[in-house]
Enzyme design. Structure first.
Site, mmCIF file in Angstrom:
data_model
loop_
_atom_site.group_PDB
_atom_site.id
_atom_site.type_symbol
_atom_site.label_atom_id
_atom_site.label_comp_id
_atom_site.label_asym_id
_atom_site.label_seq_id
_atom_site.Cartn_x
_atom_site.Cartn_y
_atom_site.Cartn_z
ATOM 1 N N SER A 170 -9.449 1.664 3.245
ATOM 2 C CA SER A 170 -8.653 2.567 2.497
ATOM 3 C C SER A 170 -7.592 1.634 1.685
ATOM 4 C CB SER A 170 -7.892 3.580 2.955
ATOM 5 O OG SER A 170 -6.884 2.975 4.034
ATOM 6 N N SER A 184 -9.639 -0.937 7.254
ATOM 7 C CA SER A 184 -9.243 -0.929 5.952
ATOM 8 C C SER A 184 -8.395 -2.049 5.174
ATOM 9 C CB SER A 184 -8.024 0.593 6.015
ATOM 10 O OG SER A 184 -8.813 1.671 6.253
ATOM 11 N N LYS A 229 0.795 -1.214 -0.107
ATOM 12 C CA LYS A 229 -0.066 0.080 -0.021
ATOM 13 C C LYS A 229 0.875 1.280 -0.038
ATOM 14 C CE LYS A 229 -3.816 1.989 2.352
ATOM 15 N NZ LYS A 229 -4.882 1.594 3.852
#
Length: 484
Positions: free
Chosen positions: A160, A184, A83
């Site tokens: 996210s 997330s 990420k």
């Protein structure tokens, strides 16, 4: 052995590593296949950076190792994505926001470094909801742009960590790293048909399972954690074991497991989500799992007193500390916020800059959070529960809102609900109380959208929770690949 492209794309992380260690598959060939897959699926917008030369060079180094050395690498040749808010050497860490675009940290986050040391290859950085402050991964198209769900590109992949989830679901990589503050890793896992794990955080000190200080663009030091994501729970257990140095999972038998069904997290579900989840319950019950209804009527109140004040208040100091510690191109939160691209994130940062929940923070951290933690611990102990089980999200993937990023959704035509609130409701209690949570696939809606089930476990029982997840997965199965 000659591998077809489809055979390579179908490999789980565990299968790919075994094939590379045995010499049946060259790491360089596998990486080249996945890089080509990434290029062909660029429209999903799952990645912000693709490291073609670096990934191929790393794969060739793996292939050059003698068999004995290869056998010592538990992740030999495994391609992953990371990420874009997790620090990586040589690759940008932008958190999906303009002020950090192109910023390259000087050191890898410890969790990333442990995976690389074990033989993993970072294919690239994954797109995400800007600054991790959202659950849709829909960013303004003029900057990072929206991540698209591989099962329906008109819908969100969750967030996210939406880019990591989309890349794994689309067979660009078999596994990767996300982060989780309120859901997330687990929300995008549920919406894209993969598995996502939030490890124990507890008090944030000795009880914290993963330690990545100043190595992740933060929201909240009390709530944030890195978390592995993969197509199978077994692969998550593999990555977790490497990051933490843990041994094999304990043996788990489904028969006799006591699993709590928290009433508040089974209410107000989309009908198709409820149907799929309850079908999974019937199959698990037939295998001997004992389901225990638990009222948990104080859960919503306690959780509501904790989550928002901690996240909004801590972001101001924590982001400032990360900017300074990492010698970022901007030094103040105000500079960072001034260039935020997404309207929904800009609105949240108005609250962060104004420190609008400062008054509630001390009570949230020192009064309400201990009460919530005690409440969760007592639920497990009093009911003699091995885990809690519930749908990861109230509804399946919502359509992309590419104007605002995150606005409102409706459950079966009911009153509009704030999108973030709707999708966070079930995942947030594990985050605010610091216990481990795992989302795994439960099935698919008639329209072909994945639905996830979440297992939460007692603090520190991460390996046992993962073992329960593996046992559930063996019964419920994994989802078919999206048609792309």
């Amino acid at each position: 052995m000659t591998w077809t492209v489809d055979e390579q794309l179908a490999l789980t992380a565990t299968e790919a590593i075994a094939a590379i260690q045995s010499g049946r598959l060259k790491a360089a060939d596998y990486v080249a296949t996945l890089l080509a897959r990434a290029a062909s699926l660029e429209s999903l917008n799952a990645l912000t950076t693709l490291d073609l030369d670096g990934a191929l060079a790393a794969a060739r180094r793996i292939d050059a190792l003698p068999a004995a050395a290869l056998a010592q690498l538990p992740l030999a040749g495994l391609p992953i994505v990371v990420k874009d808010n997790i620090n990586t050497v040589g690759l940008q860490t932008s958190a999906g926001t303009p002020a950090l675009e192109g910023f390259i940290p000087k050191a890898n986050a410890p969790s990333v470094q442990r995976l690389i040391d074990a033989g993993a290859i970072v294919l690239g950085k994954a797109n995400m909801h800007e600054l991790a402050f959202g659950i849709t991964s829909t960013n303004l198209a003029t900057h990072a742009g929206p991540v698209r769900n591989p099962y329906d590109p008109t819908r969100i992949p969750g967030g996210s960590s939406g880019g990591t989830a989309a890349a794994i679901a689309a067979r660009i990589v078999p596994a990767g790293l996300g982060t989780d503050t309120g859901g997330s890793t687990r929300i995008p896992a549920a919406l894209t048909g993969i598995a996502g794990f939030r490890p124990s955080v507890g008090n944030g000190g000795a009880e914290r399972r993963y330690h990545d200080p100043d190595a992740v663009v933060p929201i909240s030091h009390t709530r944030d954690t890195v978390g592995p994501m993969a197509r199978t729970v077994a692969d998550i257990a593999l990555l977790d074991g490497v990051i933490t140095g843990s041994g094999a999972l304990p043996d788990i038998a489904l028969s006799g497991l006591r699993v709590g069904l928290p009433a508040p997290l089974w209410e107000g579900l989309e009908r198709q989500v409820d149907d799929i989840a309850r079908d999974a319950l019937r199959r698990l019950e037939a295998a001997g799992v004992v389901f225990v209804p638990v009222a948990m009527r104080e859960l919503d109140h306690l959780n509501g007193m904790v989550g928002g004040p901690i996240a909004i208040h801590e972001a101001l100091d924590d982001v400032r500390a990360w900017l300074v510690a990492n010698d970022a191109p901007v030094k103040t939160v105000a500079e960072l916020a001034a260039r935020i691209a997404s309207p929904d994130v800009r609105a949240i940062y108005d609250g962060v800059l104004g420190d609008v929940l400062a008054v509630q923070y001390d009570d949230a951290l020192n009064l309400w959070r201990p009460r919530l933690r005690a409440y969760m611990a007592a639920t497990f102990a009093d009911e003699r529960l091995d885990a809690l089980l519930f749908p990861t999200t109230r509804l399946a993937a919502a359509p992309i809102d590419d104007v605002y990023g995150s606005s409102f959704v409706s459950v079966d035509g009911g009153e509009p609900i704030d999108t973030m609130d709707a999708f966070l409701r079930n995942t947030d209690p594990a985050s605010t109380s610091g216990i481990p949570g795992l989302s795994l696939p439960a099935g698919m809606t008639p329209g072909g959208l994945p639905v996830g089930l979440e297992l939460d476990g007692p603090l520190g029982e991460d390996r046992r929770l993962l073992a329960i997840g593996v046992a559930f997965e063996q019964l419920l199965g994994v989802l078919p690949a999206p048609t792309l």
